[in-house]
Every structure is written in structure tokens, then in C-alpha cells.
Design an enzyme around this catalytic site. Sequence first.
Site, PDB file in Angstrom:
ATOM      1  CG  HIS A 157      43.584  39.258  45.339  1.00  0.00           C
ATOM      2  ND1 HIS A 157      43.558  38.373  46.385  1.00  0.00           N
ATOM      3  CD2 HIS A 157      44.551  40.166  45.645  1.00  0.00           C
ATOM      4  CE1 HIS A 157      44.461  38.729  47.293  1.00  0.00           C
ATOM      5  NE2 HIS A 157      45.086  39.810  46.860  1.00  0.00           N
ATOM      6  CB  SER A 278      31.255  27.050  18.309  1.00  0.00           C
ATOM      7  OG  SER A 278      29.962  26.549  18.569  1.00  0.00           O
ATOM      8  CE  LYS A 284      32.067  30.091  21.874  1.00  0.00           C
ATOM      9  NZ  LYS A 284      32.582  30.565  23.135  1.00  0.00           N
ATOM     10  CD  GLU A 291      39.186  26.296  26.045  1.00  0.00           C
ATOM     11  OE1 GLU A 291      38.179  26.273  26.749  1.00  0.00           O
ATOM     12  OE2 GLU A 291      39.151  26.341  24.804  1.00  0.00           O
TER      13      GLU A 291
END
Length: 458
Positions: A157, A278, A284, A291
Site C-alpha cells: 500500500h 528543468s 532539477k 516517465e
Amino acid sequence: MVKKLWGTRFSKKTHALTDKFTSSITFDKRLAKYDILGSIAHAKMLGKQKIISQKESRQIVRGLNSILKNVVSGKFKFDPAAEDIHSNIQELLARKIGSPAHKLHTARSRNDQVALDVRMYLKSEINNVVWLAVMLQKAILRFAVNNSRVIIPGYTHLQTAQCVLLAHHLLAYIEALERDIERLFDAKSRVDSMPLGSCAFSGTGLNIDRDFVKKELGFASVTANSIDSVSDRDFIIEVLADISILSVHLSRFAEDLILWSTKEFNFIDIDFSFCTGSSIMPHKKNPDILELIRGSVGKIQGDLSSVLILMKGLPSSYNRDLQLDKPPLFDAIDTIKDILEIFMELFGSIAVKKEEIAGRIKDESLFSVDIVEYLIKKGSSYRQAHDIVGRMYRDSLGKGKAISGLSLKELKKYSPYFGLEVKKILNAWASVNLKRSYGGTNPKLVAGQLLAWERRLK
Ligand code: ARG
């Protein structure tokens, strides 16, 4: 201008929009190699069966071989005006060798021809996908072996659960990939049936030898029903389904790695060469590749749905709708190969943050099940043990009290079964050592699995 294979019956030229709308050359051109190999086998058979002369058969084969050379070397110029790859090759052959070319399409239709081409394409591509999947298994295995002494907090979970070996977690990926590979090979056995000779859909009155063509092209069997041969694309759906399942696995592995690379988890560092930055936030370092892997999987699921929906309302036998099975099929194959290729490279670029993780596995809540099982071994019932340990965590969690800090007297208050030796199991190594059931995370068992996979993937 390519002459239409069916043009004579038409009393009028087709509209330019009709030509544009029905053409498939922009995408089925990638079947060229298989189309030619299929035609070579067919021409040899026609000659052997004396349906055409030996001389004509040889001329056709020679002509096709020279076109094949150009296709393979990338020199072949596809004719954008051709209706499809089958017309394109036949027209070119006619220009090359003249009238014998007009005998090639004897006892054949584009309906069985395209079914053959796609089956040949798939046999080859299934091998390529499987090969890449095995390479990914190897990359994951290398990563697991290099980090075989790392214990991580495991999750259910997405909440901290129990300690497991990182290698154990990674071996789960290898198992899943193995099933994907088995599924693809299994699907291949159904792809591996030769449809040529089914002609439009009813077979032919000419004395063909389908078994000869099957052997020439290295197929395992000949399709048994001519209508089924040109009608069904279940073999494509099956491969797309298998690729979809594989892609879901890859998406979930990617999701694990994305989470692990966050500041919050902080388990791994992905090398700069497999990250992006970024344009606005200078600090970043983003896991965009993972992704995009996750995102591309949506596209593959769409490809499967697209062919399923394409098929569902079709009457039996050949329908032109079937032409549209190819773009989603090609897209899924291209996408899964790209994903597998970059994923295997990325696995080689991951550094495990061992010190960060070592700090994380001191969390005593990771050992609750070990204490429950300790009490069971001492004679407690499962329910009683669960209640006792539940109380212990209720009293300690969030209150700055450690279970390992309890005195014998305090422990005995929870249960007379407790002795001070319980503290020996309140650490990550003891915890994983205890999980000795087959398939569990015990280091010896995991080492055995790593060795077995090393042997298997050699
Ligand atoms: N381009 C077609 C396809 O991909 C080839 C078969 C066309 N057959 C026909 N009778 N129009 O399915």
C-alpha cells in the site's frame, strides 16, 4: 504511375481521393522484405508444379532477388502512388523482367499475401522483442548481483512494511519478464502457420503445393482453413496483448525507480546521462526517461484496443478494414523495442544510496511480523501474538519509545513468552534471515536464485 492490379474492369479512373484514402504504401512498405521472400517461395512452387515454366520461375526469382537486394540495402525507392507494397513490388518486377512477372500472382491473392507478410514480420519481431527482454533481464540481474548485500524497506500500500533484499525485489522483475517471454514464444507458435494458397478466401483450382511453400519459408505448419486464413487477426491481437502485459510490467518497474529516485525515498541515484533538467528550476534532475516509459505504455494499450475494436464487427473472410491492423501493430513493436533498449541501459546507470538506505532500515516498525512469529514459536496463538505486538507498537510508535529499549519486566508485561533474546531479531539482517520459506527474502535463498538466473541467462 503504378498500374492497378484490378484496373481493367473499371470503366473509369478512380478519384484521386479514393487512391489516397485506400493506399497503405506509407506504412506497409516495411513488409517489403517479407513480401518478396514470400513471392520467391511462391514462384519456385509455381515452377515446380509446372503451373508456370521453370524458366519463368527462374526469371521471376532472379528479378525478385535483385529487388530484395535494394530493399535490404535501403536503396529501394517506394512508389508513393502504389496502392500497397504488393502492387509496388509486382509493378517493379514487371518493369524489370517483363511478361513473366504477370504470372507471379497466379494462385494467390493479396488477401493471403498480406496475411503471410504479417506473419513473417511477426515471427522475426517476436524474436527481436524477446532478445531485448532477455538483455533487460541480464541488466537487472547484474544490478542485483552488484547490490546483493543491500536491504531495503519493502512496501505494501506504499506504506513501510518489512525488510527485503534489494536483489529479491529485482528478481521479481526478472520473474515477470520471464513469463512475458514465455507468453510471446507461445503466441509465436500460433503465428507460425503458413496462409499462402488460401487465395482470396476459398483456395484455388490450380495444382499448388502449400507444403513446399511452408518448408521454403520455414513455417511450422500450413493453415487448415482458407477462410480463417484471410479472415482472422487473432494472432496479432495475441501478440499485442502479450506486449501490453510486458509493457505494464515495464511501467511498474519504472514507477518503482521514479519513487526511489525522489528525495523522499532517496534509495537510488540515476546517472545524469539518463536524466533531463528543468528550463525554469535550475536545481532539477528529472527521471524523464522512466516517465516516458510509463507514458508510452498507454500508447501500446491503445494499439491493442485499436485492433480489438477493428475486428469486433467484421463479417467473416477478408475485409479492407484489416489493412488498418498494421499501424497499431508496428507502433506497438517499435515502442516496446525502444523501451526495452533504453531501460536496459538505464539499469546500468543506477547507483544505490547504501548509507541512506541503511539509516532507513533501522525503523523498528519493519520488524512487527518478526516479533509476532517469535511469539508463535514460543507457543502463542497467531491472534494473541498479533494483539500483543499491536499493543506494543501502539504504546511505542510516535512516542519516542523503542521496543528494543524495553526491559525484560516491561516485555513480560506484554507477554510471559518474551525473553530478552527477542531483541536479537530487531534488526534488518535478522529479519531477512528469518524469511526462509521457499521464495522468501532470506539471503541464502536469494543468492541461490541469483545463481540460478545467472546460469539460465548465460
Ligand atoms: N493492403 C491490404 C491489407 O493490408 C492488402 C490486401 C488487399 N486486398 C484487397 N482485396 N483489396 O490488408
